[in-house]
Design a protein around this motif. Structure first.
Motif, PDB file in Angstrom:
ATOM      1  N   GLU A 209     105.113 -98.251  22.844  1.00  0.00           N
ATOM      2  CA  GLU A 209     104.668 -98.081  21.369  1.00  0.00           C
ATOM      3  C   GLU A 209     105.860 -97.244  20.629  1.00  0.00           C
ATOM      4  O   GLU A 209     106.331 -96.371  21.208  1.00  0.00           O
ATOM      5  CB  GLU A 209     103.455 -97.017  21.640  1.00  0.00           C
ATOM      6  CG  GLU A 209     102.876 -96.497  20.177  1.00  0.00           C
ATOM      7  CD  GLU A 209     102.294 -97.775  19.162  1.00  0.00           C
ATOM      8  OE1 GLU A 209     101.950 -97.474  18.052  1.00  0.00           O
ATOM      9  OE2 GLU A 209     102.540 -98.810  19.555  1.00  0.00           O
ATOM     10  N   PRO A 211     106.247 -95.277  17.118  1.00  0.00           N
ATOM     11  CA  PRO A 211     105.743 -94.667  15.834  1.00  0.00           C
ATOM     12  C   PRO A 211     106.696 -95.325  14.529  1.00  0.00           C
ATOM     13  O   PRO A 211     107.535 -95.659  14.703  1.00  0.00           O
ATOM     14  CB  PRO A 211     105.914 -93.352  15.890  1.00  0.00           C
ATOM     15  CG  PRO A 211     106.238 -92.972  17.286  1.00  0.00           C
ATOM     16  CD  PRO A 211     107.068 -94.213  17.873  1.00  0.00           C
ATOM     17  N   TYR A 218     107.557 -94.648  23.062  1.00  0.00           N
ATOM     18  CA  TYR A 218     106.642 -94.007  24.028  1.00  0.00           C
ATOM     19  C   TYR A 218     106.600 -95.112  25.107  1.00  0.00           C
ATOM     20  O   TYR A 218     106.413 -96.224  24.672  1.00  0.00           O
ATOM     21  CB  TYR A 218     105.283 -93.602  23.707  1.00  0.00           C
ATOM     22  CG  TYR A 218     105.218 -92.461  22.687  1.00  0.00           C
ATOM     23  CD1 TYR A 218     105.405 -90.987  23.072  1.00  0.00           C
ATOM     24  CD2 TYR A 218     105.150 -92.808  21.407  1.00  0.00           C
ATOM     25  CE1 TYR A 218     105.682 -90.105  22.490  1.00  0.00           C
ATOM     26  CE2 TYR A 218     105.156 -91.707  20.523  1.00  0.00           C
ATOM     27  CZ  TYR A 218     105.528 -90.173  21.162  1.00  0.00           C
ATOM     28  OH  TYR A 218     105.566 -89.152  20.114  1.00  0.00           O
ATOM     29  N   LYS A 228     108.822 -90.231  26.986  1.00  0.00           N
ATOM     30  CA  LYS A 228     109.235 -90.097  25.429  1.00  0.00           C
ATOM     31  C   LYS A 228     110.403 -90.313  25.643  1.00  0.00           C
ATOM     32  O   LYS A 228     111.380 -89.319  26.093  1.00  0.00           O
ATOM     33  CB  LYS A 228     108.381 -88.942  24.969  1.00  0.00           C
ATOM     34  CG  LYS A 228     108.640 -88.811  23.408  1.00  0.00           C
ATOM     35  CD  LYS A 228     107.976 -87.636  22.809  1.00  0.00           C
ATOM     36  CE  LYS A 228     108.240 -87.350  21.385  1.00  0.00           C
ATOM     37  NZ  LYS A 228     107.762 -86.064  20.865  1.00  0.00           N
ATOM     38  N   VAL A 255      99.999 -95.088  18.676  1.00  0.00           N
ATOM     39  CA  VAL A 255     100.043 -93.718  17.992  1.00  0.00           C
ATOM     40  C   VAL A 255      99.313 -93.980  16.734  1.00  0.00           C
ATOM     41  O   VAL A 255      99.484 -95.016  16.128  1.00  0.00           O
ATOM     42  CB  VAL A 255     101.717 -93.469  17.812  1.00  0.00           C
ATOM     43  CG1 VAL A 255     101.740 -92.389  16.936  1.00  0.00           C
ATOM     44  CG2 VAL A 255     102.187 -93.477  19.080  1.00  0.00           C
ATOM     45  N   GLY A 259      99.265 -88.542  14.304  1.00  0.00           N
ATOM     46  CA  GLY A 259     100.283 -88.052  15.376  1.00  0.00           C
ATOM     47  C   GLY A 259      99.560 -88.191  16.615  1.00  0.00           C
ATOM     48  O   GLY A 259     100.153 -88.048  17.749  1.00  0.00           O
ATOM     49  N   ASP A 260      98.302 -88.288  16.806  1.00  0.00           N
ATOM     50  CA  ASP A 260      97.358 -88.308  17.949  1.00  0.00           C
ATOM     51  C   ASP A 260      97.722 -89.852  18.624  1.00  0.00           C
ATOM     52  O   ASP A 260      98.122 -90.548  17.908  1.00  0.00           O
ATOM     53  CB  ASP A 260      95.847 -88.460  17.791  1.00  0.00           C
ATOM     54  CG  ASP A 260      95.415 -86.988  17.129  1.00  0.00           C
ATOM     55  OD1 ASP A 260      96.194 -85.965  17.219  1.00  0.00           O
ATOM     56  OD2 ASP A 260      94.220 -86.843  16.520  1.00  0.00           O
ATOM     57  N   MET A 261      97.276 -89.689  19.964  1.00  0.00           N
ATOM     58  CA  MET A 261      97.684 -91.082  20.573  1.00  0.00           C
ATOM     59  C   MET A 261      96.485 -91.456  21.237  1.00  0.00           C
ATOM     60  O   MET A 261      95.695 -90.793  21.931  1.00  0.00           O
ATOM     61  CB  MET A 261      98.713 -90.654  21.662  1.00  0.00           C
ATOM     62  CG  MET A 261      99.184 -91.795  22.340  1.00  0.00           C
ATOM     63  SD  MET A 261     100.273 -91.633  23.741  1.00  0.00           S
ATOM     64  CE  MET A 261     101.974 -91.397  22.610  1.00  0.00           C
TER      65      MET A 261
END
Length: 623
Positions: A209, A211, A218, A228, A255, A259-261
């Motif tokens: 993933e 961002p 990630y 990360k 993501v 900003g949460d995942m």
């Protein structure tokens, strides 16, 4: 019938029940936010989130193994598996026109993963374990630009690829002990990899993933932690929680703008994680390991797909799961309609029997018997019970409303119950077993009694049909015989023999003829009175015929089998009038609903398809 199916009119496919949850990242929300895209067998399905209307992309010759959509939403790409030594296709679809834009062939045996560049310029495709190459394609010219082995000789095979969000020239690949950032050098037609430094960590990366800002990426691993990595320096920044790993590995990561995942793991837990150490703040348990997470728009709503062919919808605020789609994830063995209604039907498979609403394809009831396989299912004609045949040798009777167990006949057959049928007065059940016996049971409110066991077949009973007056039945067996039994004296009236394993048999509505089919691909008409053969049709060009059903007016019948085609035939002409193309697994059963509006067909890949019945219905028989 000629081998060319194009000359025959096609059946209209109305609905498909099923979702291949084994495909990682196989569930995608289209950028228009109105449709979800997912694979089932060799079909890619586009389903409206507003009215559940489905459209189908047909073109693959085998199961779809990966699917992706371009950021603009203009293109959908899908890859498939094929046989060793053969090329596995990548197809780019024009989303608006719902047809094929390009067919790309370079990979062998399997396409593992696909990704579009952010401006739709390029598509990167990753071959499976037997291929091991990465290819970059020019979307506009529909040609390959360059290719390279996906991982170093010392590393294992690659499992996933992901394009950067900011650049059309950078993408990441990851897999068994391999993690690389690639740069596309267009003038020299090359892609150049840089290995990411993970130090002592040896991981198998299942998902990637990136961002929006491309600062980090990630990696979800089979060990249950999340890596990360700094996009620029290619160095490992930090590692997920060592104390609290995600059970059975991280299969999917997304993501959110906040900003949460979102993390989906192999044990079926779906978590909303926060902070540098990915600590779960909300968590729900889903049925089957989570294999896909798809965001709708900014991520206020999202979807999760699981290995057990379920699709769930979530809202960010309440984080509660809503089941939006279900399907079988094993071979579907049988279909049954209640007498006189087409509103619902039942299917059976490994672990369960399910009752569906015909028009909406919604699951109304699930009757689970874990680790057992249901071979056959039928509604009693009074509609008060569902009878079923199971591989543990038991006949189970359930209520159709609640699925409550009403009656069990233990040890009904020594090698599993393989076929079942009930008399129209609901007083008797005729069952067939793997050992070849045909048994007649008398059923009371809470009791059952074995009336007779008839022992002439030498192998598995595959199909049983009872005459309307309940005085005669016909059984088909894989020993190459169909026997017509007298149910009053329990003796054989007639036997028909053929060099085949019989799979299905049907009475013509007027009950003077039966038709049979099986592994020899022939459809045969027989006289009930003396068992003489009347005619023989070539039913299929490849593979056995497993499903057969005659319409209530007797003018048409339908077949389905290992050639994956549903065929509608004229009974007297013996000619195919319509063909249904849509299954990707071998067809196991076909049924016409009571008022002849639909055909339902099921297959070995767990799919249930609904077709429009193509002929006007003439005067119905009185039964």
């Amino acid at each position: 019938m000629s081998a060319d199916t194009q000359e025959v009119p096609q059946l209209e496919l109305e609905s498909v029940i099923g979702f291949n949850g084994q495909v990682f990242s196989g569930l995608i929300v289209h950028p228009d936010r109105e449709h979800i895209i997912y694979p089932l067998g060799c079909t890619v399905i586009i389903k409206s989130l507003n009215n559940n209307k489905q459209e189908f992309l047909h073109g693959h010759t085998n199961n779809v193994s990966c699917v992706t959509v371009s950021r603009s939403g203009k293109y959908v790409a899908s890859g498939q598996v094929t046989f060793m030594g053969f090329k596995a296709d990548v197809i780019i679809w024009d989303y608006d026109r719902k047809d094929m834009y390009a067919r790309l062939q370079l990979h062998k045996a399997k396409v593992e993963a696909l990704a579009f560049s952010p401006n739709d310029l390029y598509l990167v495709s990753l071959g499976g374990q037997d291929d091991g190459s990465i290819v970059v394609w020019n979307v506009e010219s529909r040609e390959a630009i360059c290719g390279s082995p996906a991982s170093a000789h010392s590393a294992g095979h690659c499992l996933t690829v992901k394009f950067s969000n900011q650049s059309d020239d950078t993408f990441v690949s990851a897999g068994h002990g391999t993690l690389r950032v690639w740069e596309l050098d267009l003038p020299n037609r090359k892609i150049r990899p840089t290995e990411c430094q993970t130090g002592q960590l040896k991981r198998i990366v299942k998902c990637l993933e990136i961002p929006e800002d491309d600062s980090f990426f990630y990696c979800g691993t089979t060990s249950g932690d999340i890596l990360k990595v700094n996009f620029r320096t290619k160095l490992l920044n930090c590692c997920g929680p060592v104390k609290e790993k995600f059970s059975k590995g991280v299969n999917a990561v997304q993501v959110l703008k906040t900003g949460d995942m979102l993390v989906g793991s192999g044990d079926g837990s779906f978590s909303l994680c926060r902070g540098a150490n990915f600590k779960p703040v909300k968590k729900v348990q889903l049925e089957g390991g989570v294999t896909s997470i798809a965001l709708r728009g900014q991520g206020h709503q999202f979807f999760a797909g699981t290995e057990s062919s379920q699709i769930y919808r979530f809202n960010y605020t309440d984080f509660k799961e809503e089941l939006v789609s279900t399907g079988h994830n094993h071979t579907v063995n049988d279909i049954a309609f209640p007498l006189g209604t087409s509103d619902l039907f039942a299917t059976c498979s490994k672990n369960d029997i399910r009752v569906w609403h015909t028009d909406t394809s919604r699951e109304l009831l699930r009757i689970s018997v874990p680790n057992m396989t249901c071979h056959a299912v039928e509604f009693m004609s009074d509609g008060r019970s569902i009878i079923s045949a199971w591989n543990d040798g038991k006949i189970r009777v359930f209520t159709p409303e609640s699925g409550k167990l009403m009656l069990v006949i233990n040890n009904a057959h020594s090698m599993g119950v393989t076929a079942i049928s009930a008399t129209s007065d609901c007083k008797k059940i005729v069952s067939g077993g793997g050992e070849g016996q045909v048994r007649v049971w008398e059923i009371g409110k809470d009791s059952h009694r074995l009336v007779e066991a008839m022992k002439e077949h030498k192998a598995t009973i595959s199909c049983i049909k009872i005459k309307r007056n309940n005085q005669e039945c016909v059984t088909a067996s894989s020993d190459g015989t169909c026997i017509i039994w007298d149910l009053v004296r329990f003796v054989r009236n007639q036997m028909v023999l053929a060099n085949t394993l019989f799979r299905c048999v049907c009475y013509h509505p007027e009950e003077f003829q039966i038709i049979t089919s099986g592994t020899d691909r022939k459809i045969e008409y027989w006289e009930v009175f003396d068992g003489s053969a009347l005619r023989e049709l070539e039913g299929s060009l490849s593979g056995s015929i497993n499903g057969l059903e005659i319409s209530q007016d007797g003018h048409h019948f339908i077949t389905g089998g290992d050639d994956k085609l549903v065929k509608v035939w004229g009974y007297t002409e013996g000619e195919v009038t319509h063909i249904g193309v849509g299954h990707s697994g071998n067809i196991t059963r076909v049924k016409i609903c009571s008022n002849s509006r639909y055909i339902i067909s099921t297959s070995a890949d767990g799919a249930v398809l609904r077709w429009r019945y193509p002929h006007p219905v003439s005067e119905q028989n009185p039964h």
